[in-house]
Design a protein around this motif. Structure first.
Motif, PDB file in Angstrom:
ATOM      1  N   THR A   1      -0.838  10.884  -8.675  1.00  0.00           N
ATOM      2  CA  THR A   1      -2.164  11.174  -8.132  1.00  0.00           C
ATOM      3  C   THR A   1      -2.541  10.280  -6.959  1.00  0.00           C
ATOM      4  OG1 THR A   1      -3.118   9.718  -9.830  1.00  0.00           O
ATOM      5  CG2 THR A   1      -3.041  12.087 -10.309  1.00  0.00           C
ATOM      6  N   ARG A   2      -1.882   9.133  -6.815  1.00  0.00           N
ATOM      7  CA  ARG A   2      -2.160   8.279  -5.655  1.00  0.00           C
ATOM      8  C   ARG A   2      -0.851   7.665  -5.169  1.00  0.00           C
ATOM      9  NH1 ARG A   2      -7.379   7.524  -4.337  1.00  0.00           N
ATOM     10  NH2 ARG A   2      -8.899   8.201  -5.906  1.00  0.00           N
ATOM     11  N   VAL A   3      -0.600   7.859  -3.879  1.00  0.00           N
ATOM     12  CA  VAL A   3       0.609   7.338  -3.247  1.00  0.00           C
ATOM     13  C   VAL A   3       0.176   6.530  -2.034  1.00  0.00           C
ATOM     14  CG1 VAL A   3       2.777   7.921  -2.107  1.00  0.00           C
ATOM     15  CG2 VAL A   3       1.972   9.294  -4.052  1.00  0.00           C
ATOM     16  N   ARG A   4       0.669   5.301  -1.930  1.00  0.00           N
ATOM     17  CA  ARG A   4       0.315   4.433  -0.804  1.00  0.00           C
ATOM     18  C   ARG A   4       1.592   3.912  -0.168  1.00  0.00           C
ATOM     19  NH1 ARG A   4      -3.486  -0.137  -2.598  1.00  0.00           N
ATOM     20  NH2 ARG A   4      -4.961   1.615  -2.698  1.00  0.00           N
ATOM     21  N   ASP A   5       1.780   4.215   1.111  1.00  0.00           N
ATOM     22  CA  ASP A   5       2.985   3.791   1.841  1.00  0.00           C
ATOM     23  C   ASP A   5       4.252   4.215   1.112  1.00  0.00           C
ATOM     24  OD1 ASP A   5       1.388   2.565   3.778  1.00  0.00           O
ATOM     25  OD2 ASP A   5       1.285   0.702   2.632  1.00  0.00           O
ATOM     26  N   GLY A   6       4.229   5.423   0.568  1.00  0.00           N
ATOM     27  CA  GLY A   6       5.391   5.951  -0.123  1.00  0.00           C
ATOM     28  C   GLY A   6       5.591   5.428  -1.524  1.00  0.00           C
ATOM     29  N   GLU A   7       4.665   4.597  -2.021  1.00  0.00           N
ATOM     30  CA  GLU A   7       4.799   4.006  -3.352  1.00  0.00           C
ATOM     31  C   GLU A   7       3.737   4.577  -4.281  1.00  0.00           C
ATOM     32  OE1 GLU A   7       4.467  -0.352  -5.598  1.00  0.00           O
ATOM     33  OE2 GLU A   7       4.331  -0.200  -3.411  1.00  0.00           O
ATOM     34  N   LEU A   8       4.164   4.993  -5.473  1.00  0.00           N
ATOM     35  CA  LEU A   8       3.238   5.512  -6.464  1.00  0.00           C
ATOM     36  C   LEU A   8       2.385   4.382  -7.027  1.00  0.00           C
ATOM     37  CD1 LEU A   8       2.271   7.802  -8.359  1.00  0.00           C
ATOM     38  CD2 LEU A   8       4.150   7.172  -9.899  1.00  0.00           C
TER      39      LEU A   8
END
Length: 329
Positions: free
Chosen positions: A86-93
């Motif tokens: 549901t949330r991905v930041r800079d390709g990281e879960l």
């Protein structure tokens, strides 16, 4: 919002009923009260969008996609018995909605009683908190997360579904003293160890259920002549969650020069992670083979004072080792 709810009401009801049948067929939701919660809490309201990983690239599915076929994929996926990114930041879960069947096993293992006050560590989408509210009532549920954007969206999702528990932004590793004491604590993120701040915020006989290593530890909080302590065994099931943020990251695994048959075995990887920082990987392998590849439920954890240790079969020995990454707080 009314139009949005009406648009998906009938297909969502059908998809939700199908999801419950799948979980029940696999042996979950034996408790009628939890089955009713899964039948009535609309998961799709908690995942208005999510990401599907295709060969390392995340594709976003959402409820307002102009393509009807993609909207249908979104709704079907919302009730698939699997985790949703549901949330991905800079390709990281960094946040996910857990697999519903695993959530069901965890909630049943929490052994709640009517009137219990529950603290959830890791608000996620708010779906798990909604299930708890359905069972216990809003006033008995507190959910906490260190990320303001996560608590903000969880609060909005819960309100859309008609639930209003306490949603707190803060470091879950330190518990939530302003809402204590608690009868149950459940974590939906992997811990490196049991945070010491949790125990003083528990009532006697409280139960703590949390992912640790690649399993689920179930602890009972008690008092004796030495003071407050918690002890319990792992459940047999495996569990993989996003790591706890704010309380220190779990250490990196080290396989050393170990045989492939061991490295690829789920039970050995559990033991390797559990003993990291305390046993050399080859010592862990020797223990695993000597004890005929023990299942997770033969292992347990004791938390007493400012110390905690893992054990095999018996908290008093002969196989005991300190948890390699001691909790802050």
């Amino acid at each position: 919002m009314g139009t949005h709810l009406e648009r998906y009401a009938e297909p969502a009801d059908e998809a939700r009923a199908a999801m419950v049948r799948v979980i029940a067929a696999e042996g979950g939701l034996s408790d009628p009260a939890w089955r009713l919660a899964f039948e009535e809490v609309p998961r799709h309201l908690f995942v208005p969008y999510y990401y599907v990983n295709w060969a390392g690239t995340y594709e976003r599915l959402w409820n307002e996609d102009p393509d009807p076929a993609r909207r249908e994929r979104w709704l079907r996926g919302a009730y698939y018995d699997g985790p949703l990114a549901t949330r991905v930041r800079d390709g990281e879960l960094i946040s996910s909605s857990s697999q519903p069947s695993l959530m069901a096993r965890m909630l049943e293992a929490l052994e709640v009683r009517y009137g219990d006050d529950v603290l959830e560590i890791g608000a996620g989408t708010g779906y798990n908190a909604a299930l708890l509210c359905h069972r216990l009532g809003d006033e008995h549920v507190t959910t906490i997360d260190v990320e303001p954007e996560i608590t903000e969206s969880a609060r909005a999702h819960l309100a859309a579904a008609g639930y209003r528990p306490a949603v707190v932004t803060g470091d879950g590793a330190r518990g939530c003293p302003g809402r204590a004491p608690f009868d149950r604590i459940i974590a939906t993120c992997t811990l490196p160890s049991i945070p010491y701040d949790w125990l003083p915020q528990c009532r006697p006989e409280a139960r703590i259920l949390a992912p640790l290593s690649t399993g689920l530890i179930a602890l009972r909080v008690r008092d004796d002549s030495r003071g407050r302590f918690a002890e319990g065994r792992f459940l047999r099931t495996s569990a993989y969650f996003v790591p706890l943020r704010g309380g220190g990251a779990p250490p990196e695994g080290r396989s050393g020069r170990l045989p492939r048959r061991a490295i690829e075995n789920d039970l050995f990887r559990f033991l390797l992670t559990l003993t990291e920082g305390s046993l050399d990987p080859r010592e862990a392998l020797s223990l695993w083979e000597r004890e005929r590849r023990p299942r997770r439920d033969r292992f347990g954890i004791t938390v007493s004072g400012r110390h905690q240790w893992a054990w095999l079969d018996d908290p008093g020995g002969p196989y005991i080792w300190p948890l390699g990454h001691q909790a802050a707080g």
